[in-house]
Design a protein around this motif. Sequence first.
Motif, PDB file in Angstrom:
ATOM      1  N   LEU A 132     -36.664 -36.653  36.438  1.00  0.00           N
ATOM      2  CA  LEU A 132     -36.380 -38.154  36.639  1.00  0.00           C
ATOM      3  C   LEU A 132     -36.625 -38.555  37.965  1.00  0.00           C
ATOM      4  N   ARG A 133     -36.870 -37.935  39.138  1.00  0.00           N
ATOM      5  CA  ARG A 133     -37.035 -38.157  40.400  1.00  0.00           C
ATOM      6  C   ARG A 133     -38.706 -38.350  40.450  1.00  0.00           C
ATOM      7  N   LYS A 134     -39.315 -37.306  39.639  1.00  0.00           N
ATOM      8  CA  LYS A 134     -40.858 -37.440  39.675  1.00  0.00           C
ATOM      9  C   LYS A 134     -41.233 -38.875  38.858  1.00  0.00           C
ATOM     10  N   ALA A 135     -40.474 -38.892  37.644  1.00  0.00           N
ATOM     11  CA  ALA A 135     -40.634 -40.204  36.997  1.00  0.00           C
ATOM     12  C   ALA A 135     -40.529 -41.521  37.755  1.00  0.00           C
ATOM     13  N   VAL A 136     -39.563 -41.679  38.643  1.00  0.00           N
ATOM     14  CA  VAL A 136     -39.206 -42.650  39.423  1.00  0.00           C
ATOM     15  C   VAL A 136     -40.353 -43.347  40.282  1.00  0.00           C
ATOM     16  N   GLY A 137     -41.086 -42.171  40.780  1.00  0.00           N
ATOM     17  CA  GLY A 137     -42.342 -42.495  41.508  1.00  0.00           C
ATOM     18  C   GLY A 137     -43.343 -42.691  40.685  1.00  0.00           C
ATOM     19  N   MET A 138     -43.396 -43.074  39.451  1.00  0.00           N
ATOM     20  CA  MET A 138     -44.643 -43.107  38.425  1.00  0.00           C
ATOM     21  C   MET A 138     -44.407 -44.536  37.907  1.00  0.00           C
ATOM     22  N   THR A 139     -45.329 -45.395  37.723  1.00  0.00           N
ATOM     23  CA  THR A 139     -45.394 -46.589  36.799  1.00  0.00           C
ATOM     24  C   THR A 139     -45.158 -46.677  35.498  1.00  0.00           C
ATOM     25  N   SER A 140     -44.550 -47.659  34.751  1.00  0.00           N
ATOM     26  CA  SER A 140     -44.624 -47.448  33.362  1.00  0.00           C
ATOM     27  C   SER A 140     -45.489 -47.129  32.647  1.00  0.00           C
ATOM     28  N   GLU A 141     -46.679 -47.505  33.133  1.00  0.00           N
ATOM     29  CA  GLU A 141     -48.020 -47.374  32.529  1.00  0.00           C
ATOM     30  C   GLU A 141     -48.450 -45.884  32.549  1.00  0.00           C
TER      31      GLU A 141
ATOM     32  N   TYR B 285     -36.860 -42.523  29.916  1.00  0.00           N
ATOM     33  CA  TYR B 285     -37.421 -43.608  28.953  1.00  0.00           C
ATOM     34  C   TYR B 285     -37.012 -44.697  29.541  1.00  0.00           C
ATOM     35  N   LEU B 286     -35.680 -44.963  29.797  1.00  0.00           N
ATOM     36  CA  LEU B 286     -35.053 -46.285  30.161  1.00  0.00           C
ATOM     37  C   LEU B 286     -35.853 -46.943  31.228  1.00  0.00           C
ATOM     38  N   TRP B 287     -36.128 -46.119  32.222  1.00  0.00           N
ATOM     39  CA  TRP B 287     -36.933 -46.449  33.491  1.00  0.00           C
ATOM     40  C   TRP B 287     -38.298 -46.896  32.951  1.00  0.00           C
ATOM     41  N   MET B 288     -38.902 -46.088  32.215  1.00  0.00           N
ATOM     42  CA  MET B 288     -40.273 -46.608  31.707  1.00  0.00           C
ATOM     43  C   MET B 288     -40.268 -47.793  31.054  1.00  0.00           C
ATOM     44  N   ILE B 289     -39.350 -48.153  30.184  1.00  0.00           N
ATOM     45  CA  ILE B 289     -39.351 -49.535  29.475  1.00  0.00           C
ATOM     46  C   ILE B 289     -38.330 -50.505  30.453  1.00  0.00           C
ATOM     47  N   ARG B 290     -37.842 -50.092  31.501  1.00  0.00           N
ATOM     48  CA  ARG B 290     -36.781 -51.175  32.168  1.00  0.00           C
ATOM     49  C   ARG B 290     -35.851 -51.604  31.488  1.00  0.00           C
ATOM     50  N   GLY B 291     -35.402 -50.845  30.565  1.00  0.00           N
ATOM     51  CA  GLY B 291     -34.597 -51.127  29.538  1.00  0.00           C
ATOM     52  C   GLY B 291     -32.955 -51.704  29.781  1.00  0.00           C
ATOM     53  N   THR B 292     -32.444 -52.610  29.078  1.00  0.00           N
ATOM     54  CA  THR B 292     -31.287 -53.093  29.608  1.00  0.00           C
ATOM     55  C   THR B 292     -30.109 -52.143  29.310  1.00  0.00           C
ATOM     56  N   ALA B 293     -30.268 -51.334  28.423  1.00  0.00           N
ATOM     57  CA  ALA B 293     -29.184 -50.199  28.001  1.00  0.00           C
ATOM     58  C   ALA B 293     -30.030 -49.244  27.092  1.00  0.00           C
TER      59      ALA B 293
END
Lengths: 162, 448
Positions: free
Chosen positions: B38-47, B115-123
Amino acid sequence: MADLYTQIQDEIAKYPDRRSAILPALRHAQEHYGWLSPEALEAVADGLELSPAHCLAVASFYDMFFLQPVGDHVVEVCTNLSCALVGSDKVLRAFEQELGVVAPGTSADGKVTLRRVECLGGCGWGPVVSVDEDYQEHFKTEDIAPLISELRATPRPSESHA
Amino acid sequence: MPEGPTFAQPDASALLLPFAGSRREIAEYEANGGYASLRKAVGMTSEQLVDEMIASNLRGRGGAGFPAGKKASFLAGGAERYLVINGDESEPGTFKDREIILRNPHMLIEGVLIYLWMIRGTAAYIYIRGEYAKEASILEGAIAQAREKGYLGSPLLGTDYVPQVYVHRGAGAYICGEETALLSSLNGERGQPTAKPPFPAVSGAFKKPTLLNNVETVATVPLIVEMGGASYAGVGTEQSTGTKMFSLSGHVRNPGNYEMPLSATYRDLIEGKGGGMPEGRTLKGFVPGGSSMPILMPNQLDTGLAFEAVVAAGSMAGSGGVIVVDDRTCMVRFALRTAEFYMHESCGKCTPCREGTRWITELLRKLEAGLGREEEIDLLLDICNRVEGNCLCVLGDACAMPVRSHINNFRSEFDEHVRLGRCPCPDDAPMTELYPPLMRAPLPLVTI
Ligand SMILES: Cc1cc2nc3c(=O)[nH]c(=O)nc-3n(C[C@H](O)[C@H](O)[C@H](O)COP(=O)(O)O)c2cc1C
Ligand code: SF4
Ligand code: FES
């Protein structure tokens, strides 16, 4: 137990649209009333601000909602393929004999409702029996008598896993 | 007392569940590297994240095997977008998502958060079948622990994005595993499928763009982020990458869930992991991917577990539920039990499925009771052909395909039931009862 109306409002808060809270609302109502009686459905409709007819239409779609009274405890025996291959038919038959009912049915003392159900998702650990929503795997006919006497001595579970 | 579920020991190839027992506590999960992805993913963009998923070539674990990265790339834009996790797991023979939740719930939650971070999902909503009461409370517990750690419900790891995750319990309906039915159910309607388009990527949960994936698919996401998509794709076959959970049940010595690289075969699973047939029994056939899939025969044991290999053998990998059938088993009863299930679970919306599943069941019951006629076996095949491909969702096919395969592979057994006017199987054959149809609860007599 919190009152049903408050429980329903708490569920509504989890969704952008109150209609989505209907399954949790019906579940709470069933826990309060024991089954989805007309009053229970009225209470759900009231809490969700939907029509009772809509609540009944939704409730009648799902196997876990009881539209008729059930016993204090509900025993469900899976007789789908994997369980059937390892002897679930015999388990169900033995439950029927122990309780003196044919599934789906409730024992004369009103304590136990027996149902035959489809795959419960424990196929490799069959036969699977669900007792008040608690799974018992590798179930054997010898397990029936002690289970039934325990259930007969236990009151209805008030809030299961809520 | 009956024992609970028994979990298999993993071998060196396991990636998803490489440990024995369970890791339900967040401390234990983090001590073993959990939430680092999750930490690694937060350093990455959605793309970048979508690209990793595409590079991994991960195919959906819910049954259809649709490439997960491609699905993520289809999601429509918008201020409100949702992630929905399919934990309805009700296809007979399948119990793998349950084991993932029981043993490694935080891996699923971590996948959901990435996945939520990737799509900046509402929930995100985890739709879990209603019968999984214990599993639902385990997930609630894991979510509460993750919230306490600040992974959800508050700004995520120094960003201004606030993830929200909810558990939504179903209430007993197999069809709610079909994605559009699941979304109808989540939206507060009867759980009936709807026509596509609109696809969930455009109009799904609450009529907003929705990304919907299976529990195992999402639980694999942290692994892909950790390993990198390309190295994940190095496991398995070119078209079916990675490892996958297989649920093994029926007549094998060691039933259970086994994680297998997709380059392995059904023989590796059934004989290697499952220990083969119980003493004195021989293999009659095996259902390769849940009860809706055509049965494979003993001479097909060397078929690969990969999606493309099962298709080449004339069936489908489906949900990964493998049901092993021994020589004592009556295939008419087996077909009947299969058909009864789909009849019970048909949502009733379209005629070929609603009526076809009932006629298939009735004819099979008649045959098993010794009252069938020769021409009714051909009639059964004819009904299967008319149902398949003519329904709104594939539940109709899910009944027709296996039944047709049982008749075609074991035709002489069906004929024998007609010739003798009874079931020829011995008394100790499994499945002893002919049940009346299972009905949904009748409506109350009182009007409201
Ligand atoms: C009748 C029917 C039942 C299904 N049941 C499930 C299920 O229980 N769990 C699941 O993940 N997918 C199920 N699916 C597949 C879903 O529609 C969908 O393809 C899947 O959840 C997508 O996730 P994936 O791309 O990660 O595989 C079912 C499909 C059909 C037609
Ligand atoms: S195929 Fe069956 S389950 Fe699917 S929509 Fe039609 S009637 Fe409903
Ligand atoms: S067949 Fe009984 S739990 Fe799946």
